[in-house]
Design an enzyme around this catalytic site. Structure first.
Site, mmCIF file in Angstrom:
data_model
loop_
_atom_site.group_PDB
_atom_site.id
_atom_site.type_symbol
_atom_site.label_atom_id
_atom_site.label_comp_id
_atom_site.label_asym_id
_atom_site.label_seq_id
_atom_site.Cartn_x
_atom_site.Cartn_y
_atom_site.Cartn_z
ATOM 1 N N LYS A 1 0.860 -1.190 0.000
ATOM 2 C CA LYS A 1 0.000 0.000 0.000
ATOM 3 C C LYS A 1 0.890 1.231 0.000
ATOM 4 O O LYS A 1 2.065 1.163 0.379
ATOM 5 C CB LYS A 1 -0.967 0.030 1.171
ATOM 6 C CG LYS A 1 -0.397 0.205 2.552
ATOM 7 C CD LYS A 1 -0.018 1.562 3.036
ATOM 8 C CE LYS A 1 -0.998 2.639 2.751
ATOM 9 N NZ LYS A 1 -0.463 3.956 3.285
ATOM 10 N N THR B 1 2.660 6.468 3.504
ATOM 11 C CA THR B 1 3.426 5.373 4.080
ATOM 12 C C THR B 1 3.385 4.190 3.143
ATOM 13 O O THR B 1 2.339 3.852 2.615
ATOM 14 C CB THR B 1 2.842 4.983 5.445
ATOM 15 O OG1 THR B 1 3.145 6.013 6.363
ATOM 16 C CG2 THR B 1 3.433 3.677 5.929
#
Lengths: 383, 383
Positions: free
Chosen positions: B168, B179
């Protein structure tokens, strides 16, 4: 009055057709003496435009009679043909004024990688020389702007002497947004060495601390010319203080007119171990797109500030840092304090204060937010 | 099949109410053995989130039984209360699965500076443990996304063994946009030391070369878990090659889904003196807002490329650099070549090639353009 505020200078600014808009695009500032002392600082980018390469040679002996500046083309990465154009510009000024081309500084700003049109430029320089006047400073200031929305000028008064200046762009020497060109004139009687020392001291804490978008230009130049026409030799500390104030004034004007910006961010880094650390921490924030976009969205996202400074080598403990935004203490010792919703980000200026608790040094960095308009201006128009 | 493609793993992904959208926000991946070997690499940001501080301790002995990941909050700069929450997450996993909390990795992603809601988190972990299944990989992949438009997964097949993974974010380890969390599983029989070596070799030329917006996260983590369930001990070079291919696959997926991007820019730096020089040059371009905004505007502004690389310390002569954009040679030896209007920038991918003529090394950096949507996503929403 810009560059003609101090005695001993004439200036002109006229349209010669380099800009498709038809606006003024050629400026000339002439030092009529009696002294012709000068100092200059240049971009630290290794990719230097032809006028930078030329001007670094001209300034070497500390004597400058005139400076010619064009907008409408950076004359950078234009090969030997481009360098020859810069040389011809200096020659044209020399011929028009009866001075040596070797005493003529050249500045250019605009698109990189495109030749300047000599057919317009060289006759244009003769026309500018014919238009020189003792109150031509404002015209010169208007002729050097590119994406600026208005000309920037400033003046300061010493005890019997004056300083005046003009600036364009929104940036800094290293690095800079678009190209920053600054010409400052004074009628104080100072040597080239004194001018150089004062100019470096002034730019170090003004233009060098302005980091609008982290992009260093190929053409940045800040020039200081002294005519000695006041007949006054000021105390060098008093002169440096006024010069610093003038440079800060122009730096704030550049920040406030930065491309597309909706916030002026003043980053005050306090209790750093060294001034270098404070500058490194401030710059890391000034170059963080995520934080700058949050400010545009009126979001006091202090987490992005700490994430940004964590990438530096500066001495501090991330879990001993305090952050204040417009006076609201949103973070104490690296943890949440007041709710970030308490920070009012509707004013144009944001004061971001950091306490590093690592020493007694500090520095202030000026930057802007990252906005839709910044992206628009830098994607829709070539510069 | 993501993290349950290889044998010896179960996974789950469920909504527990951390995200206001009600979408899945908690993922659990469990290594059912027989081996429980593992390796991980972490953000190099000094500002580390609590789950990073915890996980760096857990990975020290090379043994990991499970990894729990939440979106909806980064648990970074949340003080001792936040670290305790991370600890309690690992304890909850340990309790639900009858394993040691000291063998449980924790990852979090979301807004910095906000406490996670333990009332939702701890019962949620028990529910995720109850939902574990041998085909739960896709659910886990869906539960870790934040601003991603879709989950990212990839698989590779070796000779009798498999690798699968999920990712992700759109970023890199140092630095990264938002992130980046990656979990990769394999049923190959390899030691923790072998996994560590292979993972570092793979991330070095994949996630580490992805620099979408130059902003390093506080929470980045890439984890590799090995169950040994295939019973096959592969040649380490063959394994590393497949792992690299899988990481490159995921890295390209992250680039292609970067926040607000309209172009994927592949920067190929060639004939550099060293690989480090090539990476430095590539990164300087990847972090230049002016160039990235020009690409968004379909403007092949190669001058901004040269201005960007002039700020580096890499060995090259700015006046001996060639630039090609989508195959069109726009710059030869630092001067204009083909007109930049010949470059077709309408495709999503831009291949930017630089010849530095300084040696035989090279590197490829992946980035994106700077768009209105990037500014919008990062100003209108907190993350």
């Amino acid at each position: 009055m810009s560059t003609t505020y101090a005695k001993g200078f004439t200036a002109a600014g006229i349209p010669i057709g380099l800009k498709s808009s038809g606006n003024a695009d050629l400026a000339l500032v002439v030092n009529t003496g009696p002294l012709q002392n000068a100092a200059a600082v240049f971009t630290s980018n290794r990719a230097k435009a032809n006028p930078i390469i030329w001007s670094q040679q001209v300034i070497a002996d500390g004597t400058v009679s005139a400076i010619v500046l064009n907008s409408g083309g950076a004359n950078c990465f234009t090969g030997s043909e481009g360098f020859q154009t810069t040389h011809l510009m200096a020659e044209a000024v020399g011929e028009a004024l009866g001075i040596s081309a070797g005493d003529v500084l050249v500045c250019s700003t605009g698109l990189i990688g495109m030749q300047l049109d000599r057919e317009k430029l060289l006759p244009g320089i003769a026309a500018a020389a014919a238009a020189l006047s003792a109150d031509g400073g404002p015209d010169a200031a208007a002729a050097i702007i590119t994406t600026d929305t208005h000309p920037k000028t400033a003046t300061r008064d010493g005890d019997g002497w004056k300083i005046g200046g003009m600036a364009k762009g929104a940036g800094m020497l290293a690095p800079g947004l678009a190209t920053m060109l600054v010409v400052i004139t004074t009628d104080a009687d100072l040597t080239s060495e004194q001018l150089d020392e004062a100019l470096r001291a002034a730019t170090r804490i003004s233009f060098d601390r302005l980091d609008s978008d982290g992009c260093m230009s190929t053409n940045d130049q800040v020039t200081l010319l002294a005519s000695g026409a006041s007949g006054v030799s000021p105390d060098i500390h008093a002169f440096t203080a006024e010069l610093q104030a003038l440079c800060m004034d122009l730096a704030f004007q550049l920040q406030q007119d930065a491309e597309g910006a909706s916030h002026d961010i003043v980053i005050e880094v306090m209790s750093a171990a060294t001034e270098e650390d404070a500058v490194e921490v401030g710059r890391a924030i000034a170059r963080n797109n995520l934080f700058k976009a949050a400010v545009f969205g009126n979001d006091a996202n202090w987490g992005r500030v700490l994430a940004a400074i964590g990438t530096t080598q500066a001495a501090f403990d991330p879990y001993d840092v305090d952050v204040l935004m417009n006076g609201v203490r949103v973070c104490t010792k690296g943890g949440p304090d007041r709710p970030r919703e308490e920070v009012d980000l509707t004013p144009r200026q944001l004061l971001l204060q950091l306490e590093l608790h690592a020493g007694n040094a500090g520095a202030t960095i000026l930057t802007n937010d990252l906005t839709h308009d910044y992206v628009h201006e830098n994607s829709a128009y070539s510069s």
